[in-house]
Design a protein around this motif. Structure first.
Motif, PDB file in Angstrom:
ATOM      1  N   UNK A 186     104.043 -18.096 -68.071  1.00 21.82           N
ATOM      2  CA  UNK A 186     104.498 -17.553 -66.770  1.00 21.82           C
ATOM      3  C   UNK A 186     104.382 -16.030 -66.753  1.00 21.82           C
ATOM      4  N   UNK A 187     104.782 -15.408 -67.842  1.00 23.30           N
ATOM      5  CA  UNK A 187     104.734 -13.950 -67.922  1.00 23.30           C
ATOM      6  C   UNK A 187     103.285 -13.446 -67.858  1.00 23.30           C
TER       7      UNK A 187
ATOM      8  N   UNK B 142     102.918 -29.567 -81.726  1.00 22.59           N
ATOM      9  CA  UNK B 142     102.574 -28.237 -81.243  1.00 22.59           C
ATOM     10  C   UNK B 142     101.295 -28.262 -80.415  1.00 22.59           C
ATOM     11  N   UNK B 143     101.181 -27.345 -79.483  1.00 27.12           N
ATOM     12  CA  UNK B 143      99.955 -27.133 -78.723  1.00 27.12           C
ATOM     13  C   UNK B 143      99.100 -26.142 -79.503  1.00 27.12           C
ATOM     14  N   UNK B 144      97.794 -26.148 -79.277  1.00 28.97           N
ATOM     15  CA  UNK B 144      96.924 -25.236 -80.022  1.00 28.97           C
ATOM     16  C   UNK B 144      96.746 -23.924 -79.260  1.00 28.97           C
TER      17      UNK B 144
ATOM     18  N   UNK C  17      92.713 -21.612 -72.792  1.00 27.61           N
ATOM     19  CA  UNK C  17      91.963 -22.269 -71.725  1.00 27.61           C
ATOM     20  C   UNK C  17      92.885 -22.580 -70.550  1.00 27.61           C
ATOM     21  N   UNK C  18      94.088 -23.063 -70.836  1.00 21.93           N
ATOM     22  CA  UNK C  18      95.048 -23.340 -69.768  1.00 21.93           C
ATOM     23  C   UNK C  18      95.355 -22.062 -68.993  1.00 21.93           C
ATOM     24  N   UNK C  19      95.565 -20.971 -69.700  1.00 17.62           N
ATOM     25  CA  UNK C  19      95.840 -19.697 -69.037  1.00 17.62           C
ATOM     26  C   UNK C  19      94.693 -19.319 -68.094  1.00 17.62           C
TER      27      UNK C  19
ATOM     28  N   UNK D 284     105.997 -26.286 -75.941  1.00 18.01           N
ATOM     29  CA  UNK D 284     105.076 -25.563 -75.070  1.00 18.01           C
ATOM     30  C   UNK D 284     105.652 -24.201 -74.702  1.00 18.01           C
ATOM     31  N   UNK D 285     104.901 -23.103 -74.907  1.00 18.17           N
ATOM     32  CA  UNK D 285     105.402 -21.741 -74.634  1.00 18.17           C
ATOM     33  C   UNK D 285     105.334 -21.394 -73.146  1.00 18.17           C
TER      34      UNK D 285
END
Length: 195
Positions: A188-189, A140-142, A148-150, A182-183
């Motif tokens: 994207x939304x 899983x990603x945290x 932070x990616x967003x 990964x969500x």
């Protein structure tokens, strides 16, 4: 955080030198998301920046939200390989590559989960899918990493007028990263990408 002269600035950003890449991009309109398949953000960043490897990326985002920037966003990185998207080939020529620290697919042994490099992960770090009646397990990603990616993607979208947000698996059949844990749809939304 902010982008100044193609570099990311913020409290959680560190820089590594990746001298093997020095070709300027003529345009940037795509973000390609990757999973490192490695043991840590720092080990992946160091590997990607080594002069003797044929791969690189613009940034690596750690599980705790730490960012390693390896290249300015206007320099061509070697992250996409043979790739195709939206009628274009060789996406290295028009994209920013972001690596997310993640072990990728895990193997289950009894009630324990292991990466291909031998690290063990607790069950609360495992995402399970089923393919053709067979369970598969993914790291899983945290939540902090996702946030932070967003933020980084939002900055890139505004600064470079990014049109496309894609996963490595979307641009080549050779790869599965960043993987089913990964969500992607959620990201994207949140960022307003509709394609």
């Amino acid at each position: 955080m902010e982008i100044i002269e193609n570099l990311l600035f913020g409290d959680n950003v560190k820089y590594l030198q990746c001298s093997k890449c020095n070709v300027k991009l003529s345009r940037v309109d795509t973000i390609v998301l990757h999973g490192t398949g490695g043991a840590s953000a720092v080990s992946s960043a160091l590997y990607l920046s080594r002069p003797d490897t044929g791969v690189s990326a613009h940034a690596v985002i750690g599980r705790d939200g730490e960012i390693f920037q390896l290249l300015p966003f206007d320099v061509k990185a070697w992250h996409a390989g043979k790739s195709f998207h939206a009628g274009r080939m060789n996406l290295n020529d028009c994209s920013v590559g972001i690596e997310l620290d993640n072990a990728g697919e895990l193997q289950r042994v009894g009630d324990r989960y292991y990466s291909c490099f031998g690290l063990e992960y607790s069950p609360d770090q495992v995402y399970t899918t089923e393919t053709e009646g067979r369970a598969r397990y993914w790291h899983l990603f945290t939540e902090g990493q996702f946030k932070i990616l967003e933020e980084v993607c939002r900055l890139l979208k505004e600064r470079y007028k990014i049109k496309y947000l894609v996963r490595h698996s979307d641009i080549t059949s050779r790869k599965v990263d960043p993987g089913p844990a990964f969500p992607f749809g959620e990201l994207k939304k949140k960022l307003g990408f509709t394609d």
